[in-house]
Design a protein around this motif. Structure first.
Motif, PDB file in Angstrom:
ATOM      1  N   ASN A 145       0.667  -0.768  -0.160  1.00  0.00           N
ATOM      2  CA  ASN A 145       0.324   0.197   0.315  1.00  0.00           C
ATOM      3  C   ASN A 145       0.902   1.309   0.371  1.00  0.00           C
ATOM      4  N   THR A 146       1.518   1.041  -0.494  1.00  0.00           N
ATOM      5  CA  THR A 146       2.689   2.176  -0.733  1.00  0.00           C
ATOM      6  C   THR A 146       2.514   3.179  -1.908  1.00  0.00           C
ATOM      7  N   GLU A 147       3.032   4.427  -1.817  1.00  0.00           N
ATOM      8  CA  GLU A 147       2.382   5.404  -2.871  1.00  0.00           C
ATOM      9  C   GLU A 147       3.290   4.933  -4.570  1.00  0.00           C
ATOM     10  N   PHE A 148       4.401   4.475  -4.640  1.00  0.00           N
ATOM     11  CA  PHE A 148       4.238   4.028  -6.166  1.00  0.00           C
ATOM     12  C   PHE A 148       2.814   3.077  -6.287  1.00  0.00           C
ATOM     13  N   GLU A 149       2.618   1.788  -5.767  1.00  0.00           N
ATOM     14  CA  GLU A 149       2.044   1.490  -5.707  1.00  0.00           C
ATOM     15  C   GLU A 149       0.436   1.619  -5.935  1.00  0.00           C
ATOM     16  N   ARG A 150       0.005   2.771  -5.632  1.00  0.00           N
ATOM     17  CA  ARG A 150      -1.249   3.633  -5.427  1.00  0.00           C
ATOM     18  C   ARG A 150      -0.899   4.706  -7.502  1.00  0.00           C
ATOM     19  N   GLU A 151       0.226   4.904  -7.298  1.00  0.00           N
ATOM     20  CA  GLU A 151       0.313   5.008  -8.488  1.00  0.00           C
ATOM     21  C   GLU A 151      -0.325   4.651 -10.180  1.00  0.00           C
ATOM     22  N   ALA A 152       0.714   3.488  -9.096  1.00  0.00           N
ATOM     23  CA  ALA A 152       1.202   2.297 -11.113  1.00  0.00           C
ATOM     24  C   ALA A 152      -0.553   2.515 -10.875  1.00  0.00           C
ATOM     25  N   TYR A 153      -1.145   1.859 -10.019  1.00  0.00           N
ATOM     26  CA  TYR A 153      -2.462   1.401 -10.798  1.00  0.00           C
ATOM     27  C   TYR A 153      -3.585   2.471 -10.546  1.00  0.00           C
ATOM     28  N   ARG A 154      -3.603   3.393 -10.026  1.00  0.00           N
ATOM     29  CA  ARG A 154      -4.187   4.505 -10.904  1.00  0.00           C
ATOM     30  C   ARG A 154      -4.079   4.883 -11.956  1.00  0.00           C
ATOM     31  N   LEU A 155      -3.197   4.548 -12.469  1.00  0.00           N
ATOM     32  CA  LEU A 155      -2.378   5.262 -13.824  1.00  0.00           C
ATOM     33  C   LEU A 155      -3.518   4.043 -14.738  1.00  0.00           C
ATOM     34  N   ALA A 156      -2.833   2.480 -14.515  1.00  0.00           N
ATOM     35  CA  ALA A 156      -3.732   1.692 -15.032  1.00  0.00           C
ATOM     36  C   ALA A 156      -5.298   1.516 -15.134  1.00  0.00           C
ATOM     37  N   ALA A 157      -5.906   2.197 -14.386  1.00  0.00           N
ATOM     38  CA  ALA A 157      -7.123   2.172 -14.073  1.00  0.00           C
ATOM     39  C   ALA A 157      -7.369   3.180 -15.243  1.00  0.00           C
ATOM     40  N   SER A 158      -6.608   4.061 -15.067  1.00  0.00           N
ATOM     41  CA  SER A 158      -7.531   5.222 -15.812  1.00  0.00           C
ATOM     42  C   SER A 158      -7.258   5.111 -17.536  1.00  0.00           C
ATOM     43  N   PHE A 162      -6.500  -1.521 -15.103  1.00  0.00           N
ATOM     44  CA  PHE A 162      -6.946  -2.153 -13.516  1.00  0.00           C
ATOM     45  C   PHE A 162      -8.697  -3.029 -13.897  1.00  0.00           C
ATOM     46  N   ARG A 163      -8.372  -4.266 -13.215  1.00  0.00           N
ATOM     47  CA  ARG A 163      -9.223  -4.681 -12.406  1.00  0.00           C
ATOM     48  C   ARG A 163      -9.198  -5.830 -11.092  1.00  0.00           C
ATOM     49  N   SER A 164      -9.482  -5.745 -10.144  1.00  0.00           N
ATOM     50  CA  SER A 164      -9.403  -6.270  -9.419  1.00  0.00           C
ATOM     51  C   SER A 164     -10.246  -6.348  -8.048  1.00  0.00           C
ATOM     52  N   TYR A 165     -10.299  -7.567  -7.422  1.00  0.00           N
ATOM     53  CA  TYR A 165     -11.293  -7.962  -6.745  1.00  0.00           C
ATOM     54  C   TYR A 165     -11.232  -7.925  -4.987  1.00  0.00           C
ATOM     55  N   VAL A 166     -11.903  -7.975  -4.218  1.00  0.00           N
ATOM     56  CA  VAL A 166     -11.167  -8.540  -2.467  1.00  0.00           C
ATOM     57  C   VAL A 166     -13.222  -9.020  -2.062  1.00  0.00           C
ATOM     58  N   LEU A 167     -12.760 -10.600  -1.580  1.00  0.00           N
ATOM     59  CA  LEU A 167     -13.883 -10.659  -0.529  1.00  0.00           C
ATOM     60  C   LEU A 167     -14.322 -10.562   0.447  1.00  0.00           C
ATOM     61  N   VAL A 168     -15.128 -10.249   1.101  1.00  0.00           N
ATOM     62  CA  VAL A 168     -15.594  -9.012   2.227  1.00  0.00           C
ATOM     63  C   VAL A 168     -16.817 -10.300   3.168  1.00  0.00           C
ATOM     64  N   ALA A 177      -6.857 -10.404  -5.153  1.00  0.00           N
ATOM     65  CA  ALA A 177      -6.873 -10.765  -6.097  1.00  0.00           C
ATOM     66  C   ALA A 177      -6.142  -9.153  -7.068  1.00  0.00           C
ATOM     67  N   ILE A 178      -5.153  -9.102  -7.021  1.00  0.00           N
ATOM     68  CA  ILE A 178      -4.710  -7.530  -9.000  1.00  0.00           C
ATOM     69  C   ILE A 178      -4.617  -8.264  -9.470  1.00  0.00           C
ATOM     70  N   GLY A 179      -5.586  -7.954 -10.398  1.00  0.00           N
ATOM     71  CA  GLY A 179      -4.949  -7.973 -12.094  1.00  0.00           C
ATOM     72  C   GLY A 179      -4.976  -6.741 -12.916  1.00  0.00           C
ATOM     73  N   THR A 180      -4.433  -6.806 -14.045  1.00  0.00           N
ATOM     74  CA  THR A 180      -4.343  -6.057 -15.060  1.00  0.00           C
ATOM     75  C   THR A 180      -5.038  -6.064 -16.545  1.00  0.00           C
ATOM     76  N   THR A 181      -5.126  -5.759 -16.565  1.00  0.00           N
ATOM     77  CA  THR A 181      -5.327  -6.072 -18.703  1.00  0.00           C
ATOM     78  C   THR A 181      -4.813  -5.489 -20.264  1.00  0.00           C
ATOM     79  N   ALA A 182      -4.424  -6.250 -20.551  1.00  0.00           N
ATOM     80  CA  ALA A 182      -3.950  -5.381 -22.546  1.00  0.00           C
ATOM     81  C   ALA A 182      -4.597  -6.242 -23.347  1.00  0.00           C
ATOM     82  N   GLU A 183      -4.763  -5.657 -23.976  1.00  0.00           N
ATOM     83  CA  GLU A 183      -5.350  -6.369 -25.574  1.00  0.00           C
ATOM     84  C   GLU A 183      -5.699  -7.801 -25.163  1.00  0.00           C
ATOM     85  N   SER A 184      -7.211  -7.681 -24.463  1.00  0.00           N
ATOM     86  CA  SER A 184      -8.397  -8.749 -23.727  1.00  0.00           C
ATOM     87  C   SER A 184      -7.343  -9.658 -23.268  1.00  0.00           C
ATOM     88  N   ARG A 185      -6.674  -9.974 -22.746  1.00  0.00           N
ATOM     89  CA  ARG A 185      -5.775 -10.752 -21.790  1.00  0.00           C
ATOM     90  C   ARG A 185      -6.008  -9.871 -20.033  1.00  0.00           C
TER      91      ARG A 185
END
Length: 267
Positions: A145-158, A162-168, A177-185
């Motif tokens: 939960n560092t600023e580097f992680e936050r910036e990286a995933y904010r960029l991916a989301a923009s 970015f497509r990630s999940y939490v089970l509560v 689960a942390i996931g990213t998408t590119a070219e339908s992958r």
């Protein structure tokens, strides 16, 4: 031995034109390594005989050495069929029933995170779980939960990657689960769960929920579990290849000698 180098990270960002662009891209990266007098170029999660593997091997003709610190390991993927019924038909009725019963017994709520303004919320929840996982106990903290992680995933989301999940369960996050998408992958970058709930397989349960969610909304063509072998990957995947992290060691007796010493120490 104090060797320093460059790390080229892409996670499939080149997409379907990989064969046309990867050879000059790798050659350009190698030229930067030469100019900066670095020792190596690190290429992570490379499939064997893929365009990037072949581009890396081509540099061996120019005096570079290829080193795989972990060797070639199984890599599991799901090629998602057009419908959920087609995918789940790969399991016999007993296995399908067991997976669904796990979902019902564990219960809880699955949260999906795709927007940049929810990245901080996601990382806070994932960090809470990550502190308790076996990966943190044996390897080290995976989600800081560092600023580097936050910036990286904010960029991916923009960029809608970015497509990630939490089970509560009962207001408490128990798996993520942390996931990213590119070219339908879809690339699964990290998954973890609270071992206090291991009786209900919260990691596998979350993955099943994710597959259900894919078929409801914007399914990828490919679900990539990343490098390395694991029972849950073998269970859910329908495709296997081999991948490795490659070190391209630059020419020069000092760099090559340091790598040979490194290999000898490891052996």
């Amino acid at each position: 031995g104090g060797m320093s180098g460059y790390w080229l990270a892409g996670n499939g960002v080149f997409g379907p034109v990989a064969e046309q662009v990867l050879v000059p891209a790798i050659q350009s990266a190698a030229e930067i390594v030469r100019q900066e007098r670095a020792a190596f170029l690190l290429l992570e999660d490379v499939d064997i005989d893929s365009p990037i593997d072949l581009a890396a091997r081509a540099l061996m003709q120019e005096g570079w050495t290829l080193f795989t610190p972990t060797g070639w390991q199984p890599r599991w993927r799901i090629h998602l069929p057009p419908t959920a019924d087609e995918y789940w038909s790969k399991f016999n009725s007993k296995r399908r029933g067991n997976l669904r019963r796990q979902q019902r017994k564990l219960g809880g709520e699955v949260l999906r995170f795709t927007d940049a303004d929810r990245v901080d919320e996601f990382l806070a929840l994932a960090h809470t779980v990550s502190l308790k996982t076996w990966q943190t106990r044996t390897i080290g903290l995976r989600v800081g939960n560092t600023e580097f992680e936050r910036e990286a995933y904010r960029l991916a989301a923009s960029e809608n990657r970015f497509r990630s999940y939490v089970l509560v369960k009962d207001g408490q996050p128990i798996s993520f689960a942390i996931g990213t998408t590119a070219e339908s992958r879809f690339h699964l970058e990290e998954i973890g769960y609270d071992p206090a709930f291991s009786e209900w397989s919260p990691g596998m349960t979350l993955l099943c929920h994710m597959l259900d969610d894919f078929y409801r909304d914007q399914p990828p063509r490919l679900f990539d579990f990343g490098g390395g072998d694991a029972a849950y990957k073998r269970t859910l995947a329908n495709s296997e290849s081999r991948s490795a992290t490659l070190w391209l060691i630059a020419p020069g007796w000092r760099r090559q000698g340091a790598m040979r010493l490194f290999q000898w120490v490891r052996s």
